[in-house]
Design an enzyme around this catalytic site. Structure first.
Site, mmCIF file in Angstrom:
data_model
loop_
_atom_site.group_PDB
_atom_site.id
_atom_site.type_symbol
_atom_site.label_atom_id
_atom_site.label_comp_id
_atom_site.label_asym_id
_atom_site.label_seq_id
_atom_site.Cartn_x
_atom_site.Cartn_y
_atom_site.Cartn_z
ATOM 1 N N LYS B 89 5.400 2.781 -9.131
ATOM 2 C CA LYS B 89 6.704 2.435 -8.275
ATOM 3 C C LYS B 89 7.382 1.064 -8.578
ATOM 4 C CE LYS B 89 6.132 5.692 -4.939
ATOM 5 N NZ LYS B 89 7.231 6.445 -4.839
ATOM 6 N N GLU B 111 11.049 1.340 2.674
ATOM 7 C CA GLU B 111 10.118 2.243 3.241
ATOM 8 C C GLU B 111 8.827 2.082 2.293
ATOM 9 O OE1 GLU B 111 12.230 3.261 1.252
ATOM 10 O OE2 GLU B 111 10.745 4.667 0.181
ATOM 11 N N SER B 378 0.031 8.754 -12.290
ATOM 12 C CA SER B 378 1.129 7.882 -11.480
ATOM 13 C C SER B 378 0.611 6.460 -10.877
ATOM 14 C CB SER B 378 1.741 8.665 -10.586
ATOM 15 O OG SER B 378 0.690 9.232 -9.402
#
Lengths: 263, 396
Positions: B89, B111, B378
């Site tokens: 991210k 968010e 990830s």
């Protein structure tokens, strides 16, 4: 020429010396049976047109009051299909044009052609789709071609001049001038520069301009009405119906009467 | 659905289905992004942070024991779990925070579902001196308590969203409402390859570092491209970042793994592509979980990061043109994948990534020994330890 009904209703108001008052209600807040009662009440009280809101699971453009009304309506099992059927059942008694306000996905699910046909069959002469900006409006416009159903566009305070002109050029029914940066709901004050903004809009537009978002008192109705051809009042009407406070609704609507200076 | 004139289309998917108040902000963002792309100083600054702050490039690790366990293709792990903040991210959060500064915006709204994007964004904001508000569903706050505190330590304010099921979808609704109301001084750092144009493109571009590095690394190690690449899909940001650089390499098969929750047939899942229904949510036309009246349904997954009822528009298109194969893995299978990778390789993957791990083991079994499979790992699983312990009844 098509797309006349909503515009004419507003112009007739103005010709009588009144600003157009367009209340918003959440369909099925308090049960679907309240829909007819509330529409007929607003019509009798002097609404120029009535905006009928459809509850949605993800109402991103709405503030707390309308979100909560939507949740109550969803709990009652209210859907676009049920609202359209209910409206058709008493359309003979409705003399003001109705405008449906719904997010796009329920219309996509309903079917664009079916929606157009059922609007024609239910006294609905306008659609407001808050998540369908001008760039995406083609898909719905083509379904509404040849009908008297206006696709009403919103203009915001953030829309630059070029964009305002493009929206004004494509406008049908009326222009919904969003008077705040934000979501629906009650507010105390409006930004400076709103007057100029509405002036520019009126100059650019060949259809009436109605101000909406945050208008909640008779004073707002008079002051913002003075800058436009009329006002849209949502959250304050929704709250009043929820609380059974009909006198407040009458007072709001009365504030729009005799506000057009006679020359 | 009929084609419209909008930019930002992936086949019929994508678009800009947002309130008028946001259109100008989206156009500004598009312009700022185009200018940033042309400006070598922008990528130089971003790459500098990616190297020295995030710790890129991340390794491409040969998972020898997992390979043996599966008994088929050679399995490599792209270690996005080793990034600062523990997941991919941060690649996007940093890029968008730098864009916000270019646009003169000093406030950030975001968010978060699992909390990974929230932590990454709070981190980028702390580093770059931006104010940060993160909206997070109430249920997710319960599931990811520590991430909430982490964000607060980083100086962000976390706002609990108790509407709907209190998960990612509801957090996006609230973040969008906040953005509409504060658009003049605030940039919205959307965390996945979702939302109105240009977000899906911007997020993809910032995440493409994953696939670009993988390509170079596999060439160094194997002197050829992989036969299969696997990534998990919620909104799809790690997957699109991994897949996009391989899309034109036709011999590389791409597999996206959705969250099947309790099982597709139970209705309690987050597999929007498997659900086959198209619709509009949060500004884009996509595959969306919805009922027969067009109301958006709640997604269900053990992994908060996959708990979203739609899939980014580019994935929807890649599905429709058969370039990527999309399948799904249940909560139970993901837990198995997590336990397996922990035991045999000493890597506890995030529950999201564990979906890809489980799927890859099944896929590798059917492949030849000389073939190569790359998993996009990830994120790391530290954030999920409590959830996993509860799900396994305390029995590791």
């Amino acid at each position: 020429m098509t797309k006349q009904k909503v515009m004419q209703a507003i112009l007739q108001c103005n010709e009588r010396g009144d600003k157009a008052f367009v209340p918003y209600i959440m369909a099925g807040d308090g049960g679907l049976q309240t829909l007819k009662k509330n529409i007929l009440f607003l019509q009798e009280a002097g609404a120029a047109a009535i905006e009928v809101g459809i509850p949605f699971s993800d109402p991103v453009a709405d503030g707390e009051v309308i979100q909560q009304a939507g949740e109550r309506a969803l709990t009652e099992g209210v859907t676009l299909r049920k609202v359209m059927a209910e409206l058709a059942s008493f359309k003979e008694e409705v003399t003001v044009p109705l405008v449906i306000m719904t997010y796009l996905n329920p219309i996509l699910s309903y079917g664009l052609q079916a929606m157009a046909a059922d609007c024609e069959n239910s006294g609905v002469y306008g659609l407001i789709v808050p998540d369908l900006p001008l760039e995406e409006s083609g898909l719905l416009k083509s379904a509404l071609e040849g009908t008297d159903i206006a696709l009403i566009q919103l203009v915001s305070l953030t829309s630059p001049a070029e964009r305002i002109n493009a929206i004004a050029e494509a406008a049908e029914g009326f222009i919904y001038a969003v008077t705040v940066n934000g979501i629906t709901g009650v507010r105390d004050s409006f930004t400076e520069g709103l007057e100029d903004h509405l002036e520019r809009l009126k100059a650019a537009s060949s259809v009436p301009v109605l101000a909406g978002f945050g208008i909640s008192t008779p004073e707002h109705v008079r002051s913002l009405g003075a800058l436009a051809d009329g006002v849209i009042v949502g959250s304050a009407i929704v709250s009043a119906f929820h609380e059974g406070d009909l006198p407040t609704i009458r007072t709001l609507i009365d504030a729009s009467k005799n506000q057009v200076s006679q020359i | 659905m009929q084609k419209t004139e909008t930019k930002g289309r992936y086949g019929k998917f994508g678009g800009q289905f947002v309130p008028e108040t946001l259109m100008t902000a989206l156009q500004e963002l598009e312009t700022a992004y185009e200018e940033a792309q042309q400006d070598p100083a922008f990528s130089e600054e971003l790459n500098g942070y990616l190297k020295d702050f995030v710790g890129r490039e991340t390794p491409l690790f040969f998972a020898e024991h997992l390979t043996k366990h599966a008994g088929g293709a050679k399995i490599y792990l792209k270690r996005e779990d080793l990034n600062h903040t523990g997941a991919h991210k941060i690649n996007n959060s940093l890029g968008q925070a730098l864009l916000a500064i270019r646009m003169g915006k000093k406030k950030i709204v975001a968010e978060t579902g699992a909390g990974q994007h929230g932590v990454a964004t709070a981190t980028a904001c702390a580093l770059l001196g931006l104010e940060c508000v993160v909206f997070m569903g109430k249920e997710d706050i319960r599931r990811q308590e520590l991430n909430v505190f982490r964000m607060e330590l980083l100086g962000a304010s976390v706002v609990s969203v108790d509407k709907g099921a209190g998960t990612l979808k509801d957090a996006v609704n609230e973040a969008l409402r906040y953005w509409v109301s504060n658009v003049e001084d605030t940039h919205y750092i959307l965390g996945s390859a979702l939302g109105p144009h240009p977000f899906p493109q911007i997020v993809r571009d910032f995440q493409c570092v994953i696939g670009n590095e993988t390509k170079q690394q596999i060439m160094e190690k194997e002197n050829r491209l992989p036969d299969a690449v696997v990534a998990c899909i919620g909104g799809g940001s790690n997957a699109i970042g991994m897949f996009h650089p391989f899309v034109d390499d036709e011999d590389v098969k791409l597999y996206g793994v959705e969250a099947a929750g309790s099982g597709i047939s139970t209705g309690k899942h987050a597999a929007a592509i498997a659900g086959k229904q198209e619709g509009v949510l949060h500004g884009a036309y996509m595959y969306v979980l919805q009922d027969e009246d067009g109301f958006i349904q709640e997604a269900h997954s053990i992994s908060a990061g996959l708990d979203y009822p739609a899939v980014g528009p580019e994935h929807c298109h890649l599905h429709d043109i058969d370039r990527v194969q999309y399948d799904s893995v249940t909560d139970q299978q993901a837990l198995e994948g997590l336990q397996l990778l922990s035991r045999v390789e000493g890597i506890i993957p995030a529950l999201e990534s564990a979906h890809a791990v489980y799927y890859s083991v099944q896929l590798a079994k059917k492949m030849k020994e000389e073939e190569i499979l790359v998993i996009c790992l990830s994120g790391r699983g530290d954030k999920d330890v409590q959830t996993v312990r509860d799900a396994l009844g305390g029995q590791a």
